[in-house]
Design an enzyme around this catalytic site. Sequence first.
Site, PDB file in Angstrom:
ATOM      1  N   LYS A   1      -6.836  -8.416   7.305  1.00  0.00           N
ATOM      2  CA  LYS A   1      -6.424  -7.497   8.382  1.00  0.00           C
ATOM      3  C   LYS A   1      -5.559  -6.399   7.771  1.00  0.00           C
ATOM      4  CE  LYS A   1      -3.235  -6.605  11.149  1.00  0.00           C
ATOM      5  NZ  LYS A   1      -3.400  -5.130  11.129  1.00  0.00           N
ATOM      6  N   PRO A   2      -6.189  -5.240   7.487  1.00  0.00           N
ATOM      7  CA  PRO A   2      -5.408  -4.154   6.913  1.00  0.00           C
ATOM      8  C   PRO A   2      -4.527  -3.499   7.963  1.00  0.00           C
ATOM      9  CG  PRO A   2      -7.666  -3.437   7.307  1.00  0.00           C
ATOM     10  CD  PRO A   2      -7.594  -4.892   7.726  1.00  0.00           C
TER      11      PRO A   2
ATOM     12  N   GLU B   1       5.380 -10.881   0.684  1.00  0.00           N
ATOM     13  CA  GLU B   1       5.932  -9.805  -0.163  1.00  0.00           C
ATOM     14  C   GLU B   1       6.549  -8.779   0.777  1.00  0.00           C
ATOM     15  OE1 GLU B   1       6.180  -9.684  -3.329  1.00  0.00           O
ATOM     16  OE2 GLU B   1       4.965 -11.434  -3.813  1.00  0.00           O
ATOM     17  N   LEU B   2       7.875  -8.718   0.812  1.00  0.00           N
ATOM     18  CA  LEU B   2       8.539  -7.969   1.885  1.00  0.00           C
ATOM     19  C   LEU B   2       9.269  -6.737   1.364  1.00  0.00           C
ATOM     20  CD1 LEU B   2       9.802 -11.161   3.746  1.00  0.00           C
ATOM     21  CD2 LEU B   2       7.586 -10.024   3.927  1.00  0.00           C
TER      22      LEU B   2
ATOM     23  N   GLY C   1       4.389  -6.697   3.658  1.00  0.00           N
ATOM     24  CA  GLY C   1       4.847  -5.838   4.741  1.00  0.00           C
ATOM     25  C   GLY C   1       6.343  -5.976   4.927  1.00  0.00           C
ATOM     26  N   SER C   2       6.798  -5.704   6.137  1.00  0.00           N
ATOM     27  CA  SER C   2       8.240  -5.670   6.386  1.00  0.00           C
ATOM     28  C   SER C   2       8.830  -7.077   6.516  1.00  0.00           C
ATOM     29  CB  SER C   2       8.507  -4.885   7.673  1.00  0.00           C
ATOM     30  OG  SER C   2       7.914  -5.566   8.767  1.00  0.00           O
TER      31      SER C   2
ATOM     32  N   GLU D   1      16.467  -0.762   4.783  1.00  0.00           N
ATOM     33  CA  GLU D   1      15.409  -0.093   4.009  1.00  0.00           C
ATOM     34  C   GLU D   1      15.126   1.295   4.600  1.00  0.00           C
ATOM     35  OE1 GLU D   1      11.428  -1.880   4.108  1.00  0.00           O
ATOM     36  OE2 GLU D   1      11.283  -1.527   1.957  1.00  0.00           O
TER      37      GLU D   1
ATOM     38  N   TRP E   1       0.282  -0.111   4.701  1.00  0.00           N
ATOM     39  CA  TRP E   1      -0.449   1.147   4.541  1.00  0.00           C
ATOM     40  C   TRP E   1      -0.030   1.941   3.308  1.00  0.00           C
ATOM     41  CZ3 TRP E   1       3.546   4.426   4.281  1.00  0.00           C
ATOM     42  CH2 TRP E   1       4.728   4.056   4.935  1.00  0.00           C
ATOM     43  N   ASN E   2       1.038   1.556   2.617  1.00  0.00           N
ATOM     44  CA  ASN E   2       1.611   2.488   1.625  1.00  0.00           C
ATOM     45  C   ASN E   2       0.789   2.586   0.339  1.00  0.00           C
ATOM     46  OD1 ASN E   2       2.488  -0.098   0.950  1.00  0.00           O
ATOM     47  ND2 ASN E   2       4.423   0.607   0.106  1.00  0.00           N
TER      48      ASN E   2
ATOM     49  N   CYS F   1       7.762  -0.159  -1.861  1.00  0.00           N
ATOM     50  CA  CYS F   1       8.669  -1.301  -1.684  1.00  0.00           C
ATOM     51  C   CYS F   1       9.716  -1.364  -2.791  1.00  0.00           C
ATOM     52  CB  CYS F   1       7.877  -2.604  -1.623  1.00  0.00           C
ATOM     53  SG  CYS F   1       6.782  -2.809  -3.036  1.00  0.00           S
TER      54      CYS F   1
HETATM   55  P1  NAD Z   1       4.610  -4.028   8.753  1.00  0.00           P
HETATM   56  O1  NAD Z   1       5.341  -5.291   8.485  1.00  0.00           O
HETATM   57  O2  NAD Z   1       4.971  -3.239   9.965  1.00  0.00           O
HETATM   58  O3  NAD Z   1       3.033  -4.315   8.883  1.00  0.00           O
HETATM   59  C1  NAD Z   1       2.318  -4.987   7.870  1.00  0.00           C
HETATM   60  C2  NAD Z   1       1.070  -5.619   8.467  1.00  0.00           C
HETATM   61  O4  NAD Z   1       1.449  -6.658   9.373  1.00  0.00           O
HETATM   62  C3  NAD Z   1       0.186  -4.662   9.250  1.00  0.00           C
HETATM   63  O5  NAD Z   1      -1.161  -4.937   8.934  1.00  0.00           O
HETATM   64  C4  NAD Z   1       0.505  -5.015  10.702  1.00  0.00           C
HETATM   65  O6  NAD Z   1      -0.520  -4.720  11.610  1.00  0.00           O
HETATM   66  C5  NAD Z   1       0.710  -6.517  10.589  1.00  0.00           C
HETATM   67  N1  NAD Z   1       1.504  -7.138  11.690  1.00  0.00           N
HETATM   68  C6  NAD Z   1       2.409  -6.545  12.498  1.00  0.00           C
HETATM   69  N2  NAD Z   1       2.955  -7.477  13.336  1.00  0.00           N
HETATM   70  C7  NAD Z   1       2.365  -8.666  13.028  1.00  0.00           C
HETATM   71  C8  NAD Z   1       2.518 -10.009  13.510  1.00  0.00           C
HETATM   72  N3  NAD Z   1       3.400 -10.307  14.475  1.00  0.00           N
HETATM   73  N4  NAD Z   1       1.776 -10.993  12.947  1.00  0.00           N
HETATM   74  C9  NAD Z   1       0.922 -10.710  11.946  1.00  0.00           C
HETATM   75  N5  NAD Z   1       0.721  -9.472  11.445  1.00  0.00           N
HETATM   76  C10 NAD Z   1       1.447  -8.455  11.984  1.00  0.00           C
HETATM   77  O7  NAD Z   1       4.758  -3.152   7.420  1.00  0.00           O
HETATM   78  P2  NAD Z   1       4.219  -1.696   7.110  1.00  0.00           P
HETATM   79  O8  NAD Z   1       5.016  -0.717   7.915  1.00  0.00           O
HETATM   80  O9  NAD Z   1       2.738  -1.667   7.201  1.00  0.00           O
HETATM   81  O10 NAD Z   1       4.607  -1.565   5.538  1.00  0.00           O
HETATM   82  C11 NAD Z   1       5.871  -1.213   5.089  1.00  0.00           C
HETATM   83  C12 NAD Z   1       6.647  -2.453   4.639  1.00  0.00           C
HETATM   84  O11 NAD Z   1       5.920  -3.159   3.652  1.00  0.00           O
HETATM   85  C13 NAD Z   1       7.969  -2.088   3.970  1.00  0.00           C
HETATM   86  O12 NAD Z   1       8.991  -2.946   4.436  1.00  0.00           O
HETATM   87  C14 NAD Z   1       7.691  -2.325   2.485  1.00  0.00           C
HETATM   88  O13 NAD Z   1       8.841  -2.585   1.717  1.00  0.00           O
HETATM   89  C15 NAD Z   1       6.759  -3.498   2.555  1.00  0.00           C
HETATM   90  N6  NAD Z   1       5.995  -3.642   1.295  1.00  0.00           N
HETATM   91  C16 NAD Z   1       6.330  -4.636   0.417  1.00  0.00           C
HETATM   92  C17 NAD Z   1       5.649  -4.770  -0.806  1.00  0.00           C
HETATM   93  C18 NAD Z   1       5.997  -5.860  -1.809  1.00  0.00           C
HETATM   94  O14 NAD Z   1       5.274  -6.007  -2.788  1.00  0.00           O
HETATM   95  N7  NAD Z   1       7.059  -6.616  -1.619  1.00  0.00           N
HETATM   96  C19 NAD Z   1       4.609  -3.870  -1.106  1.00  0.00           C
HETATM   97  C20 NAD Z   1       4.298  -2.866  -0.180  1.00  0.00           C
HETATM   98  C21 NAD Z   1       4.999  -2.756   1.011  1.00  0.00           C
END
Ligand code: NAD
Length: 458
Positions: free
Chosen positions: A160-161, A232-233, A210-211, A361, A136-137, A266
């Site tokens: 899937k956003p 990309e975490l 994501g995370s 983080e 979402w960021n 991130c």
């Molecule tokens: P998140 O990992 O909680 O969620 C990301 C996505 O994954 C969401 O769409 C969520 O619904 C989905 N999801 C959740 N559980 C799942 C599962 N078991 N299987 C498949 N999909 C699932 O992350 P967030 O809170 O939305 O974003 C913040 C994180 O993203 C931070 O850790 C940040 O560092 C990271 N991030 C990394 C980059 C990069 O380029 N490396 C860029 C932006 C954000």
Amino acid sequence: MPTTTTAALDSFNPATGELVGSVPITPAPEIPAIVARARKALQSWGSLTAQERADIIRPAGKALADRAEELGELLTREMGKPLAEGVGECRGTGEGLSEEVDEIARAVAPEILEGEAVKTTLYHDPLGVCAAITPWNFPLAMPHWMVLPSLVAGNTVVLKPSEQTPLIAQAYADILNEVLPEGVLQVVHGADDQGKALVAADVDLIAFTGSKEVGQKIMQAAAGGLKRLILELGSKDPLIVLEGADLDAAATFAARNSFRNCGQVCVSTERIYVQESVKDAFMDKLIEQSKAYTVGNGLDEGTVIGPMIDENQKNHVVAQVQDATRKGARIVFGGEPRDGQFISPTVLDDVTHEMDIMKTETFGPVACVMGVKDIEQAVELANDTEYGLGGAVFGPEDQARAVARRLTSAMVGVNRGLGGAPGSPWVGAKQSGYSYHSGPMGHRQFCQVRVVSEPKAE
Ligand code: NAD
């Protein structure tokens, strides 16, 4: 927080708590049929050349840029960042699209290699159906980073956003779908259940941002089918400030990169190591810079940082600051409590690696400063992390460059941020990533390479 048991996914303004809008939740059992539609669409989409696909998508760039004001306002209402940044995210994405699709098409064009008696063609074929799962960021830019190279490379995509920002992602997909054939880009809405169902469905590539924790789950779930992954975490990026650095530039960067987007980036600066001899002077400048970061509703004039995305994220940041102060850190700027999901930009001095805030983080507006006696200690501490996305070093040019080469992060800025020249990939190391995107090297991650060799003509 909406759950998948309701039919609608409600999206709330993190600054006010008001409902911004809703989308229907995609029932998880319907996801395999959506993926099957994407596979059907793959036949004709994948058989076009990359340049043909680029030309089809190109008008979407103008549409995005033309609607940047309206989309930016939606983005700000849904996610909270200041309006200028929301509009900038939409306009920048739209204006860059035409050049980007051409760059991707060039990167995935066939490549000829020649030996003495053999001619080889490397083809960058579509991988198949891509699941793009995004956070979402940067709620428009993140889907775009995963969706665009995937499409131009000839894949079809199911996006899937984040469940926190479904509206702006849907608006982005709607604009692309004004020019794309049916089934090439589809969107599913929901949270973990929809993410899991999509990963489990008949997809060939999962492009995830994501995370780390969710990245690990996806990797496990993808193992059975050996599905390709782009992960990309998260990170815990260091900034090192050396003796002899331009302290004004270092402090300006430190404040901006710790506080922008309320620290929800991130590649935020999450740890700052400063040589003792310049630490007091650096601190004064950092505190001075921090005063400019006015907190408020992103729609209000004068707001420099908006709210945290939700209460959990705010509570996590507050708990880390409390843990740090209990263990001896000092709040030298900010730190005062705020109502709602707002949080004050905060500068902490005397942090140590015994504190959670230097290990896990944060994703919040906290600048954590630690004095170091020399370069050796700075490098050792900067690398003392499981993560490895970005970092920065400020100091005399040769020395700073040498330190940058000793960091275990994948992207490092020397006397500047880490953003690379056009063509640079966006890449993580260690627990920050697996595979990568952007630039010719990154675009090819969305392809299946095939190697065809033949005798060389006399
Ligand atoms: P998140 O990992 O909680 O969620 C990301 C996505 O994954 C969401 O769409 C969520 O619904 C989905 N999801 C959740 N559980 C799942 C599962 N078991 N299987 C498949 N999909 C699932 O992350 P967030 O809170 O939305 O974003 C913040 C994180 O993203 C931070 O850790 C940040 O560092 C990271 N991030 C990394 C980059 C990069 O380029 N490396 C860029 C932006 C954000």
